[in-house]
Every structure is written in C-alpha cells, then in structure tokens.
Motif scaffolding. Structure first.
Motif, PDB file in Angstrom:
ATOM      1  N   ALA A  65    -107.340   2.241 -25.119  1.00 44.18           N
ATOM      2  CA  ALA A  65    -106.893   2.850 -26.371  1.00 44.18           C
ATOM      3  C   ALA A  65    -105.382   2.687 -26.477  1.00 44.18           C
ATOM      4  O   ALA A  65    -104.666   2.889 -25.494  1.00 44.18           O
ATOM      5  CB  ALA A  65    -107.257   4.325 -26.407  1.00 44.18           C
ATOM      6  N   SER A 133    -102.124   8.402 -33.811  1.00 39.97           N
ATOM      7  CA  SER A 133    -103.033   7.410 -34.370  1.00 39.97           C
ATOM      8  C   SER A 133    -103.508   6.517 -33.232  1.00 39.97           C
ATOM      9  O   SER A 133    -102.693   5.942 -32.513  1.00 39.97           O
ATOM     10  CB  SER A 133    -102.307   6.581 -35.430  1.00 39.97           C
ATOM     11  OG  SER A 133    -103.151   5.565 -35.910  1.00 39.97           O
ATOM     12  N   THR A 134    -104.810   6.429 -33.070  1.00 33.75           N
ATOM     13  CA  THR A 134    -105.373   5.680 -31.949  1.00 33.75           C
ATOM     14  C   THR A 134    -106.176   4.496 -32.455  1.00 33.75           C
ATOM     15  O   THR A 134    -106.936   4.615 -33.412  1.00 33.75           O
ATOM     16  CB  THR A 134    -106.284   6.596 -31.106  1.00 33.75           C
ATOM     17  OG1 THR A 134    -105.517   7.713 -30.669  1.00 33.75           O
ATOM     18  CG2 THR A 134    -106.840   5.855 -29.906  1.00 33.75           C
ATOM     19  N   THR A 135    -105.984   3.371 -31.800  1.00 37.01           N
ATOM     20  CA  THR A 135    -106.826   2.202 -32.035  1.00 37.01           C
ATOM     21  C   THR A 135    -107.439   1.801 -30.697  1.00 37.01           C
ATOM     22  O   THR A 135    -106.812   1.941 -29.643  1.00 37.01           O
ATOM     23  CB  THR A 135    -106.033   1.022 -32.629  1.00 37.01           C
ATOM     24  OG1 THR A 135    -104.923   0.729 -31.782  1.00 37.01           O
ATOM     25  CG2 THR A 135    -105.526   1.336 -34.015  1.00 37.01           C
ATOM     26  N   PHE A 136    -108.667   1.322 -30.755  1.00 40.58           N
ATOM     27  CA  PHE A 136    -109.383   0.933 -29.546  1.00 40.58           C
ATOM     28  C   PHE A 136    -109.517  -0.582 -29.491  1.00 40.58           C
ATOM     29  O   PHE A 136    -109.845  -1.216 -30.496  1.00 40.58           O
ATOM     30  CB  PHE A 136    -110.770   1.583 -29.515  1.00 40.58           C
ATOM     31  CG  PHE A 136    -110.709   3.073 -29.400  1.00 40.58           C
ATOM     32  CD1 PHE A 136    -110.572   3.683 -28.160  1.00 40.58           C
ATOM     33  CD2 PHE A 136    -110.750   3.882 -30.524  1.00 40.58           C
ATOM     34  CE1 PHE A 136    -110.486   5.059 -28.045  1.00 40.58           C
ATOM     35  CE2 PHE A 136    -110.674   5.266 -30.426  1.00 40.58           C
ATOM     36  CZ  PHE A 136    -110.538   5.856 -29.177  1.00 40.58           C
TER      37      PHE A 136
END
Length: 163
Positions: A65, A133-136
């Motif tokens: 992440a 804000s999280t991006t995987f």
C-alpha cells in the motif's frame, strides 16, 4: 570514487554475499586491496549496510500500500512525533517527507486489506493528520534496491593505489 569502486559497488548491490576474492577477481584486484576498498567505502558511509532481501509472499506481506498523508501540522515537534510513531510500525517499510501536494508518503507491506485497515486505525489513533489517501499495488513490475552508479563523479586516478 573511481571506476573500480563503482564496479565493486555494482557487484555488492547485486549480491553482497559474493566473496571478496571473487569481487577482486571480477574487478582486477587481489583480495587485500579489494577488501581495503570495501572497508573504506563502509567507513565513508557509502556502504551503509548489508541485508537479505525477502520474498514478500513467502513472509505473508504480499500486499503493498502506498499511503499519501497530508497534514496541517508543519512544526518540527510534530514531525518528530510523527516520525517516532511511524518507526513503531513494522509494516511501514519506507517513509518519505515530500514536496508538493502530499506531505508524507509511506510504503506499507501487509498480508491483506484487513491488516491494512488495522494498521490505518492504529495510525490515526496515534497522530493527528488531515488526510490519508491509500493506493494498493496490483502488480510489481520493477523492484530493485540497486542505486544507479552512473551519476557518481569520477575521481582522478591515484598512482599505484592498489597494485
């Protein structure tokens, strides 16, 4: 740092378990001068450590992440507290202070989304942040710990340094 030092670093970045004698053979030095160069680069802080790289899937940390954090807090005291909090989370494998719209960027390694959610809840309970804000990552296409060595300024040759 000369051409031989860069070649030694290139070998060590690829595999730090290569014996010094083999490194020396590859760069055209005997063992002792090669070892002296490695020791000097360690003393100078060029080589900062030697580690084993692990397969994330085999140690159950297969989800990556990227966590972008913004905050309204920009004091030195807040940053120190934030850094201390982040150091307590083994899931955080990289931590950067950024320029631009995002203040901090974390790379977090966890087994699954549920583990990330638990990490997130612990994080926001410990420190006041404005936005997360999280991006995987879906797929890892390139991953290297090797730094480019082509940018190292060449050193003027020294006479008979390692002959």
């Amino acid at each position: 740092m000369d051409r031989i030092d860069r070649r030694i670093l290139s070998i060590l970045q690829e595999d730090c378990t290569v014996p010094v004698a083999e490194i020396g053979r590859r760069v055209g030095l005997s063992t002792t001068p090669c070892w002296r160069r490695i020791q000097k680069m360690e003393e100078d802080g060029v080589i900062t450590g030697r580690v084993a790289l692990l397969d994330p899937a085999k140690v159950n940390a297969k989800v990556t992440a990227f966590v972008a954090i913004t905050t309204s807090q920009h004091s030195e005291d807040w940053l120190k507290k934030f850094a201390d909090v982040i150091r307590e989370f083994p899931e955080v494998v990289e931590f950067y202070r950024m320029a631009g719209q995002v203040d901090y960027l974390l790379r977090v390694a966890v087994p699954d989304i549920e583990a990330y959610d638990a990490f997130y809840k612990k994080l926001i309970a410990r420190i006041d942040i404005s936005d997360v804000s999280t991006t995987f990552a879906m797929e890892q296409i390139k991953n290297t710990t090797a730094l480019p060595l082509s940018y190292v300024a060449p050193e003027k040759p020294k006479p008979d340094r390692d002959k």
